[in-house]
Write a protein that holds these residues in place. Structure first.
Motif, mmCIF file in Angstrom:
data_model
loop_
_atom_site.group_PDB
_atom_site.id
_atom_site.type_symbol
_atom_site.label_atom_id
_atom_site.label_comp_id
_atom_site.label_asym_id
_atom_site.label_seq_id
_atom_site.Cartn_x
_atom_site.Cartn_y
_atom_site.Cartn_z
ATOM 1 N N UNK A 31 0.844 -1.254 -0.190
ATOM 2 C CA UNK A 31 0.250 0.451 0.245
ATOM 3 C C UNK A 31 0.532 0.999 -0.038
ATOM 4 N N UNK A 32 0.635 2.744 -1.007
ATOM 5 C CA UNK A 32 1.249 3.196 -0.972
ATOM 6 C C UNK A 32 0.313 4.772 -0.303
ATOM 7 N N UNK A 33 0.753 5.414 0.268
ATOM 8 C CA UNK A 33 0.084 6.573 0.669
ATOM 9 C C UNK A 33 0.558 7.884 -0.101
ATOM 10 N N UNK A 34 0.141 8.481 -0.733
ATOM 11 C CA UNK A 34 0.786 9.162 -1.801
ATOM 12 C C UNK A 34 -0.194 10.851 -0.213
ATOM 13 N N UNK A 35 1.192 11.854 -0.996
ATOM 14 C CA UNK A 35 0.800 13.534 -0.882
ATOM 15 C C UNK A 35 -0.446 13.821 -0.778
ATOM 16 N N UNK A 36 -0.969 14.350 0.246
ATOM 17 C CA UNK A 36 -2.819 15.169 -0.716
ATOM 18 C C UNK A 36 -3.185 15.750 -0.757
ATOM 19 N N UNK A 37 -3.094 15.897 -2.763
ATOM 20 C CA UNK A 37 -2.844 17.791 -3.279
ATOM 21 C C UNK A 37 -3.746 18.216 -3.149
ATOM 22 N N UNK A 38 -5.076 18.044 -2.144
ATOM 23 C CA UNK A 38 -5.949 19.090 -1.530
ATOM 24 C C UNK A 38 -5.512 20.511 -0.490
ATOM 25 N N UNK A 39 -3.830 19.942 0.058
ATOM 26 C CA UNK A 39 -2.982 20.877 0.619
ATOM 27 C C UNK A 39 -2.156 20.693 0.365
#
Length: 384
Positions: free
Chosen positions: A274-282
């Motif tokens: 599982x990869x947790x990406x940076x949240x583009x909303x913030x």
């Protein structure tokens, strides 16, 4: 001639198999018999693998109109609009199903035929000596029950959501001792009709601003507007994190509850990782899109603060602070201690002073470390 036809069939089968493998590695589904999926699950991963039952109630079968305006995506936790005494009782409701239980597993049998070919089956063959297959890590835990109601969402969507929630538990299993994990009920209600979604929101959350989803911690139900598969899966994961926090930890500080949901909502599955990406909303172009608030203000923010004009800054900074804690082993240890302390009381949340005591440093020092981390620019993705 027969040999030519046979070779042609073999080449065709090999081509189809190769296509399926490529199709799978590109992130698509490869459907296999249940006992083979179970067998591959044993070889492929940790104690956190497995699937959970799906209870789908098809109430609506409307399609989304292409010209229907999209709702602004800012999933929210439904504020308690009750008197203080009733609000405290509501925050103490235990929605979990108790301790995590082991799933009953069907046996897998193996044997060799007269040609020396090894076979696997979930049914014991007759008139053949077979052996039950003993595999390492054979216990599969039933971490959650997923209930989906409202609009009939696609099967592939449900499968992706189930696998994503399993991986969420893989993360929580790193933060919380397995014996302290709780079996969680995740109730998701989907709407494909904007009119019905707004009517339901007005009835159950009248003070809530227009949004793509919200979680009611009193009823433990997340309500989601299905505008697209990508948006709906992100919103569903976000709201599922609220349900998991509620079931495992109890009442928790909003900076943690929202920060964790923002941190995990963009989780993607790549085979067994599982990869947790940076949240583009913030986060964009190496920096926060909204000016970060002082940690003292974030960690001690009231519900009124979260409903003020600083709301986006609070979401953004809370996400960044969780990412900051998860980005380093020592800092992650502090988060683990905080969660362990939160678990001791289902109703109360840690005060700012109690939180800083766990970090064992002044808020100025914590702020300096956080600010230096933010200034580094781009951040690495995380893996589970």
């Amino acid at each position: 001639m027969l040999k030519f036809i046979r070779n042609g069939i073999l080449i065709l089968l090999a081509f189809i198999a190769s296509f399926q493998i490529v199709h799978y590695l590109e992130g698509n589904k490869l459907y296999l018999p249940p006992f083979l999926n179970q067998l591959f699950g044993y070889f492929g991963n940790t104690n956190f693998e497995g699937t959970s039952p799906l209870d789908l109630a098809s109430i609506e079968k409307e399609t989304i109109k292409s010209d229907s305006p999209t709702l602004h995506y800012e999933p929210q936790e439904l504020p308690q609009e009750l008197p203080r005494a009733q609000r405290k009782n509501a925050s103490c409701i235990d929605h979990s199903l108790g301790n995590v239980k082991v799933k009953p597993q069907s046996k897998i049998y193996t044997w060799k035929d007269e040609n020396g070919v090894t076979h696997f089956s979930d049914s014991k063959p007759e008139d053949t000596d077979s052996q039950p297959l003993t595999l390492a890590g054979s216990k599969i835990f039933n971490y959650f029950k997923l209930n989906i109601s409202g609009a009939n969402v696609p099967f592939e969507f449900k499968e992706k959501l189930t696998h994503s929630i399993n991986k969420l538990f893989a993360l929580y299993g790193q933060l919380i001792a397995k014996e302290d994990l709780r079996q969680v009920v995740v109730n998701l209600r989907f709407f494909t009709s904007k009119q019905r979604f707004l009517a339901y929101s007005k009835k159950h959350a009248p003070s809530l601003k227009p949004t793509a989803g919200f979680y009611d911690n009193g009823t433990n139900e997340a309500v989601i507007m299905y505008q697209s598969s990508e948006q709906a899966i992100t919103t569903a994961i976000h709201e599922s994190v609220h349900a998991i926090n509620r079931g495992i930890i109890g009442n928790s500080n909003k900076w943690f509850n929202e920060g964790m949901a923002e941190y995990l909502e963009n989780i993607t599955i790549n085979l067994s990782t599982a990869i947790i990406n940076r949240n583009k909303s913030w986060y964009k172009n190496g920096k926060l899109k909204y000016r970060p608030l002082p940690l003292r203000k974030v960690l001690s923010a009231s519900r009124n603060d979260w409903n003020s004009q600083s709301k986006s800054n609070l979401y953004s900074t809370s996400w960044a602070f969780i990412y900051f804690l998860m980005d380093d082993t020592k800092r992650k240890t502090k988060l683990i201690k905080m969660l362990k302390a939160e678990q001791k009381n289902l109703c109360n949340t840690l005060s700012f002073q109690q939180t800083m005591k766990i970090f064992n440093m002044s808020d100025r020092e914590l702020q300096n470390r956080f600010s230096r981390w933010l200034a580094k620019g781009d951040k690495f993705t995380h893996q589970i």
